[in-house]
Design a protein around this motif. Structure first.
Motif, PDB file in Angstrom:
ATOM      1  N   TRP A  97     -48.055  40.743  71.819  1.00  0.00           N
ATOM      2  CA  TRP A  97     -48.000  39.310  72.120  1.00  0.00           C
ATOM      3  C   TRP A  97     -46.691  38.891  72.793  1.00  0.00           C
ATOM      4  O   TRP A  97     -46.729  38.167  73.806  1.00  0.00           O
ATOM      5  N   LYS A 100     -46.856  39.646  76.396  1.00  0.00           N
ATOM      6  CA  LYS A 100     -47.798  38.783  77.109  1.00  0.00           C
ATOM      7  C   LYS A 100     -47.150  37.438  77.433  1.00  0.00           C
ATOM      8  O   LYS A 100     -47.380  36.855  78.503  1.00  0.00           O
ATOM      9  N   PRO A 204     -53.044  34.636  71.874  1.00  0.00           N
ATOM     10  CA  PRO A 204     -52.736  36.042  71.607  1.00  0.00           C
ATOM     11  C   PRO A 204     -53.792  37.015  72.091  1.00  0.00           C
ATOM     12  O   PRO A 204     -53.523  38.196  72.242  1.00  0.00           O
TER      13      PRO A 204
END
Length: 210
Positions: A97, A100, A204
């Motif tokens: 996450w 990202k 997420p």
């Protein structure tokens, strides 16, 4: 109720600033008035040359992949990428996450700052580079100038210690390292999108942005 003395001081300060601005403008207008036709033509020609050089530079950057956030697929390609561009921001990532989140910010900045190449590379698939550049925490941004790693942004510690940092905060950190330009001919202005938290537009479960 506002203190009359404070109000008076503020008004005097505003008048002083306004007067200074007016004097500066008068000087600039006077300087323009003193220019003859030859001077104006020289100014136009110089400006045209500057615009032509900037257009050529932008075209070269675009041809090298600037303006897009892309992934370096093979570890060996890292070296040709960093040698081709004067300024490179490389995101060492893994599938998690925090990375990202960094992807989303990098994608925005790549479009805004065409003077710099924005790329990412999978750290776990690049053991030689990760060891050589001492990449331990992910995400890590390697800030590269003239084919040499000049600085790092490790994790989110310098960005408030949270994944809710704004694109502008990352932008300011990169500008501090002089790997991007905040203002000037080579940066492209964008809207308020850079100020808001990327977390508001991601989740997420979203896939990596390249």
């Amino acid at each position: 109720m506002e203190n009359p003395k404070v109000q008076e001081i503020l008004e005097k300060q505003l008048l002083t600033v306004a007067k200074a601005v007016e004097e500066k403008l008068d000087e600039e207008i006077a300087a323009i008035d003193r220019l003859d036709d030859d001077d104006l033509e020289a100014l136009r020609e110089r400006r045209l040359q500057q615009m032509k050089k900037m257009a050529e530079k932008r075209n070269r950057w675009i041809s090298l992949g600037h303006g897009d956030y892309s992934e370096i697929q093979a570890e060996k390609d890292f070296f040709s990428v960093v040698k081709a561009s004067d300024r490179v921001v490389c995101h060492f990532y893994r599938e998690n996450w925090p990375c990202k989140v960094m992807d989303k910010h990098m994608s925005i900045l790549a479009k805004k700052h065409v003077e710099t190449r924005f790329v990412k590379i999978h750290a776990e698939k690049s053991p030689f580079l990760a060891e050589r550049l001492k990449i331990v925490v992910l995400p890590t941004l390697a800030l590269i100038k003239n084919a040499k790693v000049d600085d790092y942004v490790v994790g989110f510690d310098e960005l408030g210690g949270t994944d809710e940092f704004s694109t502008e905060e990352l932008e300011e950190r990169l500008a501090k390292a002089q790997v991007i330009f905040l203002e000037g001919e080579s940066s492209v202005k964008s809207g308020a999108e850079t100020r808001r938290s990327v977390r508001q537009s991601t989740n997420p479960d979203s896939s990596d942005s390249e």
